[in-house]
Design a protein around this motif. Structure first.
Motif, PDB file in Angstrom:
ATOM      1  N   ILE A   1     -72.493 -37.394  24.577  1.00  0.00           N
ATOM      2  CA  ILE A   1     -73.892 -37.714  24.298  1.00  0.00           C
ATOM      3  C   ILE A   1     -74.357 -38.852  25.196  1.00  0.00           C
ATOM      4  O   ILE A   1     -75.477 -38.831  25.713  1.00  0.00           O
ATOM      5  N   LYS A   2     -73.511 -39.835  25.405  1.00  0.00           N
ATOM      6  CA  LYS A   2     -73.847 -40.965  26.286  1.00  0.00           C
ATOM      7  C   LYS A   2     -74.189 -40.468  27.687  1.00  0.00           C
ATOM      8  O   LYS A   2     -75.171 -40.912  28.290  1.00  0.00           O
ATOM      9  N   ALA A   3     -73.405 -39.533  28.202  1.00  0.00           N
ATOM     10  CA  ALA A   3     -73.664 -38.971  29.533  1.00  0.00           C
ATOM     11  C   ALA A   3     -74.992 -38.225  29.554  1.00  0.00           C
ATOM     12  O   ALA A   3     -75.765 -38.336  30.516  1.00  0.00           O
ATOM     13  N   GLU A   4     -75.295 -37.475  28.494  1.00  0.00           N
ATOM     14  CA  GLU A   4     -76.565 -36.746  28.415  1.00  0.00           C
ATOM     15  C   GLU A   4     -77.751 -37.711  28.354  1.00  0.00           C
ATOM     16  O   GLU A   4     -78.765 -37.499  29.015  1.00  0.00           O
ATOM     17  N   VAL A   5     -77.611 -38.763  27.571  1.00  0.00           N
ATOM     18  CA  VAL A   5     -78.682 -39.756  27.442  1.00  0.00           C
ATOM     19  C   VAL A   5     -78.911 -40.453  28.789  1.00  0.00           C
ATOM     20  O   VAL A   5     -80.054 -40.653  29.201  1.00  0.00           O
ATOM     21  N   ALA A   6     -77.842 -40.795  29.470  1.00  0.00           N
ATOM     22  CA  ALA A   6     -77.963 -41.438  30.784  1.00  0.00           C
ATOM     23  C   ALA A   6     -78.684 -40.519  31.758  1.00  0.00           C
ATOM     24  O   ALA A   6     -79.598 -40.952  32.472  1.00  0.00           O
ATOM     25  N   SER A   7     -78.307 -39.262  31.765  1.00  0.00           N
ATOM     26  CA  SER A   7     -78.925 -38.303  32.675  1.00  0.00           C
ATOM     27  C   SER A   7     -80.407 -38.108  32.362  1.00  0.00           C
ATOM     28  O   SER A   7     -81.251 -38.157  33.267  1.00  0.00           O
ATOM     29  N   LYS A   8     -80.734 -37.905  31.098  1.00  0.00           N
ATOM     30  CA  LYS A   8     -82.128 -37.669  30.699  1.00  0.00           C
ATOM     31  C   LYS A   8     -83.017 -38.875  30.966  1.00  0.00           C
ATOM     32  O   LYS A   8     -84.210 -38.734  31.193  1.00  0.00           O
ATOM     33  N   ASN A   9     -82.440 -40.072  30.903  1.00  0.00           N
ATOM     34  CA  ASN A   9     -83.217 -41.291  31.110  1.00  0.00           C
ATOM     35  C   ASN A   9     -83.076 -41.850  32.521  1.00  0.00           C
ATOM     36  O   ASN A   9     -83.576 -42.929  32.817  1.00  0.00           O
ATOM     37  N   ARG A  10     -82.350 -41.112  33.368  1.00  0.00           N
ATOM     38  CA  ARG A  10     -82.142 -41.516  34.763  1.00  0.00           C
ATOM     39  C   ARG A  10     -81.553 -42.920  34.876  1.00  0.00           C
ATOM     40  O   ARG A  10     -82.038 -43.765  35.616  1.00  0.00           O
ATOM     41  N   LEU A  11     -80.506 -43.143  34.091  1.00  0.00           N
ATOM     42  CA  LEU A  11     -79.818 -44.430  34.086  1.00  0.00           C
ATOM     43  C   LEU A  11     -78.369 -44.223  34.490  1.00  0.00           C
ATOM     44  O   LEU A  11     -77.799 -43.147  34.297  1.00  0.00           O
ATOM     45  N   PHE A  12     -77.770 -45.271  35.027  1.00  0.00           N
ATOM     46  CA  PHE A  12     -76.352 -45.223  35.321  1.00  0.00           C
ATOM     47  C   PHE A  12     -75.572 -45.150  34.008  1.00  0.00           C
ATOM     48  O   PHE A  12     -75.955 -45.770  33.011  1.00  0.00           O
ATOM     49  N   LEU A  13     -74.494 -44.426  34.021  1.00  0.00           N
ATOM     50  CA  LEU A  13     -73.675 -44.248  32.818  1.00  0.00           C
ATOM     51  C   LEU A  13     -73.215 -45.585  32.250  1.00  0.00           C
ATOM     52  O   LEU A  13     -73.201 -45.783  31.034  1.00  0.00           O
ATOM     53  N   ASP A  14     -72.869 -46.533  33.129  1.00  0.00           N
ATOM     54  CA  ASP A  14     -72.388 -47.840  32.670  1.00  0.00           C
ATOM     55  C   ASP A  14     -73.493 -48.705  32.064  1.00  0.00           C
ATOM     56  O   ASP A  14     -73.196 -49.748  31.484  1.00  0.00           O
TER      57      ASP A  14
END
Length: 76
Positions: free
Chosen positions: A52-65
């Motif tokens: 879910i963290k990876a999906e949220v990062a992708s959808k919000n155009r943020l780095f995973l870290d």
């Protein structure tokens, strides 16, 4: 760029489940809520939360870290 916020309703947050919030570490804002059942093992729960963290990062155009998750104890 503004953060996208997805909020879960109280009907989605029932007993027997654990509630988590995903936070943008640069802004401190909660950007997503997610609920999992307590029947998952610790390893399964962590794997789901990382997915879910990876999906949220992708959808919000943020780095995973930039995103982290923690249990949301306010919903209990």
């Amino acid at each position: 760029m503004a953060d996208v916020v997805f909020l879960a309703t109280s009907s989605q947050m029932k007993a027997g489940k654990k509630h988590y919030k995903f936070i943008n570490s640069k802004t401190g804002y909660v950007i997503y809520h997610h609920t999992i059942t307590e029947t998952l093992t610790e390893a399964e729960a962590k794997a789901e939360l990382e997915k879910i963290k990876a999906e949220v990062a992708s959808k919000n155009r943020l780095f995973l870290d930039t995103i982290y998750w923690e249990e949301d104890r306010e919903t209990e």
